[in-house]
Design an enzyme around this catalytic site. Structure first.
Site, PDB file in Angstrom:
ATOM      1  N   LYS A 114       0.816  -1.216   0.000  1.00 46.34           N
ATOM      2  CA  LYS A 114       0.000   0.000   0.000  1.00 46.34           C
ATOM      3  C   LYS A 114       0.853   1.270   0.000  1.00 46.34           C
ATOM      4  O   LYS A 114       0.605   2.180  -0.761  1.00 46.34           O
ATOM      5  CB  LYS A 114      -0.895   0.075   1.257  1.00 46.34           C
ATOM      6  CG  LYS A 114      -2.036  -0.900   1.305  1.00 46.34           C
ATOM      7  CD  LYS A 114      -2.986  -0.571   2.452  1.00 46.34           C
ATOM      8  CE  LYS A 114      -2.354  -0.601   3.824  1.00 46.34           C
ATOM      9  NZ  LYS A 114      -1.856  -1.900   4.266  1.00 46.34           N
ATOM     10  N   ARG A 130      11.494  -1.946  11.201  1.00 44.72           N
ATOM     11  CA  ARG A 130      10.318  -1.426  11.900  1.00 44.72           C
ATOM     12  C   ARG A 130      10.053  -2.264  13.142  1.00 44.72           C
ATOM     13  O   ARG A 130      10.140  -3.492  13.078  1.00 44.72           O
ATOM     14  CB  ARG A 130       9.107  -1.475  10.969  1.00 44.72           C
ATOM     15  CG  ARG A 130       8.799  -0.136  10.323  1.00 44.72           C
ATOM     16  CD  ARG A 130       7.687  -0.232   9.342  1.00 44.72           C
ATOM     17  NE  ARG A 130       6.421  -0.687   9.909  1.00 44.72           N
ATOM     18  CZ  ARG A 130       5.255  -0.582   9.296  1.00 44.72           C
ATOM     19  NH1 ARG A 130       5.198  -0.035   8.103  1.00 44.72           N
ATOM     20  NH2 ARG A 130       4.156  -1.030   9.854  1.00 44.72           N
ATOM     21  N   ARG A 165      -0.876  -8.873  13.092  1.00 45.10           N
ATOM     22  CA  ARG A 165      -1.418  -7.799  12.243  1.00 45.10           C
ATOM     23  C   ARG A 165      -2.294  -8.371  11.127  1.00 45.10           C
ATOM     24  O   ARG A 165      -3.294  -7.777  10.737  1.00 45.10           O
ATOM     25  CB  ARG A 165      -0.279  -6.942  11.678  1.00 45.10           C
ATOM     26  CG  ARG A 165       0.223  -5.965  12.752  1.00 45.10           C
ATOM     27  CD  ARG A 165       1.608  -5.413  12.457  1.00 45.10           C
ATOM     28  NE  ARG A 165       1.726  -4.760  11.194  1.00 45.10           N
ATOM     29  CZ  ARG A 165       2.837  -4.768  10.443  1.00 45.10           C
ATOM     30  NH1 ARG A 165       3.909  -5.413  10.851  1.00 45.10           N
ATOM     31  NH2 ARG A 165       2.857  -4.132   9.316  1.00 45.10           N
TER      32      ARG A 165
HETATM   33  P1  AMP Z   1       0.648   0.631   8.690  1.00 43.08           P
HETATM   34  O1  AMP Z   1       1.944   1.338   8.446  1.00 43.08           O
HETATM   35  O2  AMP Z   1      -0.462   1.165   7.848  1.00 43.08           O
HETATM   36  O3  AMP Z   1       0.786  -0.869   8.613  1.00 43.08           O
HETATM   37  O4  AMP Z   1       0.229   0.959  10.205  1.00 43.08           O
HETATM   38  C1  AMP Z   1       1.078   0.622  11.281  1.00 43.08           C
HETATM   39  C2  AMP Z   1       0.285   0.544  12.569  1.00 43.08           C
HETATM   40  O5  AMP Z   1      -0.317   1.820  12.845  1.00 43.08           O
HETATM   41  C3  AMP Z   1      -0.891  -0.432  12.555  1.00 43.08           C
HETATM   42  O6  AMP Z   1      -0.489  -1.771  12.830  1.00 43.08           O
HETATM   43  C4  AMP Z   1      -1.757   0.145  13.681  1.00 43.08           C
HETATM   44  O7  AMP Z   1      -1.227  -0.132  14.964  1.00 43.08           O
HETATM   45  C5  AMP Z   1      -1.590   1.641  13.446  1.00 43.08           C
HETATM   46  N1  AMP Z   1      -2.627   2.138  12.505  1.00 43.08           N
HETATM   47  C6  AMP Z   1      -2.437   2.631  11.250  1.00 43.08           C
HETATM   48  N2  AMP Z   1      -3.598   2.987  10.688  1.00 43.08           N
HETATM   49  C7  AMP Z   1      -4.565   2.712  11.607  1.00 43.08           C
HETATM   50  C8  AMP Z   1      -5.982   2.830  11.610  1.00 43.08           C
HETATM   51  N3  AMP Z   1      -6.660   3.311  10.555  1.00 43.08           N
HETATM   52  N4  AMP Z   1      -6.645   2.453  12.733  1.00 43.08           N
HETATM   53  C9  AMP Z   1      -5.992   1.988  13.807  1.00 43.08           C
HETATM   54  N5  AMP Z   1      -4.662   1.811  13.861  1.00 43.08           N
HETATM   55  C10 AMP Z   1      -3.944   2.172  12.767  1.00 43.08           C
END
Ligand code: AMP
Length: 191
Positions: free
Chosen positions: A13, A133, A144
């Protein structure tokens, strides 16, 4: 254009969001990136979010919704935006509906990247070696994926029912996937 880019962790993404947003001249708004920035700056928001992120859980909706609302209110998002990683829960869908309605606009499309689940875990483990990360350990990666399946996959049906859903094969080279997304979105713009 107001676009949502969805897909399980590791679907690519973030990479696609930047290219697609630039193509349409709108900001890519990544909730994960905003959280990570706040964590690295040690802000109050970052301190609250970190415990959830490190466990592979979602940050509570109230915190996430307010953060997105503030970001969408910024002037660069007036012509549109591409959301990367939001909404992820049914309650976030409702909140986003309210935010968009308030601006007098509509959502144009929801792109979902589909990737084979074992490929996802392998991609994330490879990313762990290069990016380091803190949420890219194998246990957290698997958690996740579970959280995505439980809380975010149901959104696919919601947007399908609204005729906004575009499923794009996320397997293969980055450029190939980008081309598939552009082709799908060009059809939306022409319709
Ligand atoms: P990502 O980089 O999009 O994988 O997001 C990393 C982490 O940020 C996720 O595993 C969640 O802990 C948090 N996070 C990101 N977007 C959201 C969302 N829309 N709602 C809740 N937690 C989020």
């Amino acid at each position: 254009m107001r676009i949502i880019l969805m897909g399980p962790p590791g679907a690519g993404k973030g990479t696609q969001a930047k290219v697609v947003a630039e193509h349409f001249g709108v900001p890519a708004i990544s909730t994960g990136d905003i959280f990570r920035f706040n964590v690295s700056e040690g802000t109050e928001l970052g301190v609250k979010a970190k415990q959830y992120m490190d466990a592979g859980e979602y940050v509570p909706d109230e915190i996430t919704n307010l953060m997105v609302r503030n970001r969408i209110d910024e002037s660069d998002a007036e012509p549109g935006f591409l959301l990367d990683g939001y909404p992820r829960t049914l309650s976030q869908v409702e909140e986003l509906d309210g935010m968009i309605k308030f601006t007098g606009h509509e959502l144009d499309a929801v792109v979902v990247l589909t990737v084979d689940s074992e490929e996802l875990v392998q991609r994330l483990l490879a990313r762990a070696e290069t990016d380091g990360r803190s949420d890219d350990t194998e246990d957290v990666i698997r958690r996740r994926q579970e959280v995505y399946a439980e809380q975010t996959e149901p959104l696919i049906d919601v947007y399908r029912d609204r005729n906004l859903l575009i499923e794009v094969d996320g397997m293969g080279e980055v450029d190939e996937v980008t081309k598939r997304i552009f082709d799908a979105l060009d059809d939306v713009r022409e319709s």
